[in-house]
Design a protein around this motif. Sequence first.
Motif, PDB file in Angstrom:
ATOM      1  N   SER A   1      -3.915  13.246  -4.275  1.00 15.95           N
ATOM      2  CA  SER A   1      -4.942  13.303  -5.314  1.00 15.95           C
ATOM      3  C   SER A   1      -5.628  11.957  -5.465  1.00 15.95           C
ATOM      4  CB  SER A   1      -4.305  13.737  -6.634  1.00 15.95           C
ATOM      5  OG  SER A   1      -5.253  13.708  -7.669  1.00 15.95           O
ATOM      6  N   ARG A   2      -4.831  10.873  -5.324  1.00 13.01           N
ATOM      7  CA  ARG A   2      -5.403   9.535  -5.433  1.00 13.01           C
ATOM      8  C   ARG A   2      -6.392   9.289  -4.305  1.00 13.01           C
ATOM      9  NH1 ARG A   2      -1.043   4.931  -5.659  1.00 13.01           N
ATOM     10  NH2 ARG A   2      -0.434   6.262  -7.409  1.00 13.01           N
ATOM     11  N   ASP A   3      -6.026   9.711  -3.072  1.00 12.17           N
ATOM     12  CA  ASP A   3      -6.936   9.539  -1.941  1.00 12.17           C
ATOM     13  C   ASP A   3      -8.209  10.350  -2.143  1.00 12.17           C
ATOM     14  OD1 ASP A   3      -5.141   7.870  -0.735  1.00 12.17           O
ATOM     15  OD2 ASP A   3      -4.241   9.423   0.516  1.00 12.17           O
ATOM     16  N   PHE A   4      -8.058  11.571  -2.654  1.00 13.32           N
ATOM     17  CA  PHE A   4      -9.236  12.411  -2.893  1.00 13.32           C
ATOM     18  C   PHE A   4     -10.162  11.763  -3.914  1.00 13.32           C
ATOM     19  CE2 PHE A   4     -11.348  15.653  -5.475  1.00 13.32           C
ATOM     20  CZ  PHE A   4     -12.094  16.296  -4.491  1.00 13.32           C
TER      21      PHE A   4
ATOM     22  N   LEU B   1     -13.950  10.591  -3.354  1.00 14.50           N
ATOM     23  CA  LEU B   1     -14.981  11.125  -4.244  1.00 14.50           C
ATOM     24  C   LEU B   1     -15.790   9.996  -4.877  1.00 14.50           C
ATOM     25  CD1 LEU B   1     -16.284  13.544  -5.641  1.00 14.50           C
ATOM     26  CD2 LEU B   1     -14.524  13.359  -7.422  1.00 14.50           C
ATOM     27  N   ASN B   2     -15.096   8.966  -5.354  1.00 14.92           N
ATOM     28  CA  ASN B   2     -15.790   7.810  -5.948  1.00 14.92           C
ATOM     29  C   ASN B   2     -16.652   7.097  -4.908  1.00 14.92           C
ATOM     30  OD1 ASN B   2     -14.612   8.290  -8.445  1.00 14.92           O
ATOM     31  ND2 ASN B   2     -12.859   6.953  -8.025  1.00 14.92           N
ATOM     32  N   TYR B   3     -16.113   6.981  -3.703  1.00 16.49           N
ATOM     33  CA  TYR B   3     -16.845   6.348  -2.600  1.00 16.49           C
ATOM     34  C   TYR B   3     -18.117   7.142  -2.289  1.00 16.49           C
ATOM     35  CZ  TYR B   3     -17.759   4.786   2.210  1.00 16.49           C
ATOM     36  OH  TYR B   3     -18.333   4.321   3.363  1.00 16.49           O
TER      37      TYR B   3
ATOM     38  N   VAL C   1     -22.084  10.610   7.702  1.00 10.96           N
ATOM     39  CA  VAL C   1     -21.288   9.909   8.720  1.00 10.96           C
ATOM     40  C   VAL C   1     -20.295   8.964   8.053  1.00 10.96           C
ATOM     41  CG1 VAL C   1     -21.400   8.222  10.598  1.00 10.96           C
ATOM     42  CG2 VAL C   1     -23.014  10.113  10.531  1.00 10.96           C
ATOM     43  N   ASP C   2     -20.739   8.223   7.046  1.00 12.38           N
ATOM     44  CA  ASP C   2     -19.851   7.305   6.325  1.00 12.38           C
ATOM     45  C   ASP C   2     -18.672   8.042   5.695  1.00 12.38           C
ATOM     46  OD1 ASP C   2     -21.374   5.144   7.006  1.00 12.38           O
ATOM     47  OD2 ASP C   2     -22.485   5.062   5.121  1.00 12.38           O
ATOM     48  N   ILE C   3     -18.964   9.179   5.058  1.00 12.31           N
ATOM     49  CA  ILE C   3     -17.902   9.955   4.406  1.00 12.31           C
ATOM     50  C   ILE C   3     -16.957  10.541   5.450  1.00 12.31           C
ATOM     51  CG2 ILE C   3     -17.429  12.005   3.003  1.00 12.31           C
ATOM     52  CD1 ILE C   3     -20.070  11.478   1.554  1.00 12.31           C
TER      53      ILE C   3
END
Length: 340
Positions: free
Chosen positions: A2-5, A9-11, A327-329
Amino acid sequence: MSRDFNKILNYSLLKISLIPLMLWLISTLVFILLRVAPGDPVDAILGSGANEASRELLRSKLGLNESLLNQYLTFINNILHLNFGESLSTQEPVFNIILKSLPASLELGIFSIFFAILIGFPLGFLSIKYKGKKGDYIARLIGIASYAIPPFWGAMIVQLILSVYLRIFPIGGRFPIIHSQPNITGFLILDSLIDNNIVYLRDSIYHLALPSLTLGFLLSGIFSRSLRINLDKTIKSDYVKAALTRGITRRKIVFNHALPNSLLPIVTIAGLTIASLAGGALLFEVTFSWPGIALRLYEAITQRDYTVVQGIVIVTSFLIVSLNLLVDIFIALLDPRIEY
């Protein structure tokens, strides 16, 4: 997990929030450059011999007699409402011009990237397999030549040989002028399949083959050189050497370990290349008379058609920025080393 997600998401939200600012800067720059460039769109439409009354009437109709500030505010307001105005030369809505031209450029770009990968990856593997040998030098020479050849010059040479002398492919265009082309999505190959028309499908592929193969070959050097450099660097890493000492075959190491780790930089390059082709290769489309958005942009520039130039640049800028964001995501999802 969840932290990675949440991090991703913030990124993603941070990247998305920058898109309006970038588009505003691009739009403002285009507005300023078109206004300070020499020439007058009224002359381009009416000709230099038109009387002053006609010139002033047209200038008033186009809003060119207003102050630059008012023109700019109207321009920004129209963009926010997705109103790109009408062409100064044909009076056709700019949005319709873009909708008709963009599929041709996207279709050419997609098939060109496909052929670039199809040509570039084998050359990259060949260069690694025969590193320091004749095969390596040949593959590298082909890659360098494809990258160094100017697209418009390469297109003219290919046209001269395969279209003029050998008469294998049509010299230009997207569809035979004697037939009415299918118009469902704007992508002729897809439209031919939807319409279940084999003749249209054959004609579409026949006209697309030469420009897409030529542009694909000219782009293949980017992929072959990138694959060679990154794969060679990965093969020299410690974990590959450790796998070799454990008796794992070189083939399995390359395809199961080295290649996946080498693809991240190539994904970045592919994304940037696709983004750059979203607006079409300007001189390439002009050379092949390919009715894409780049050819339409070239025609609008020569006619001093402000509204068409502005609309095309803004839409293609949005596509390029959006593709770069994707591409970045995508890379952030693949590479855990990316800091958000």
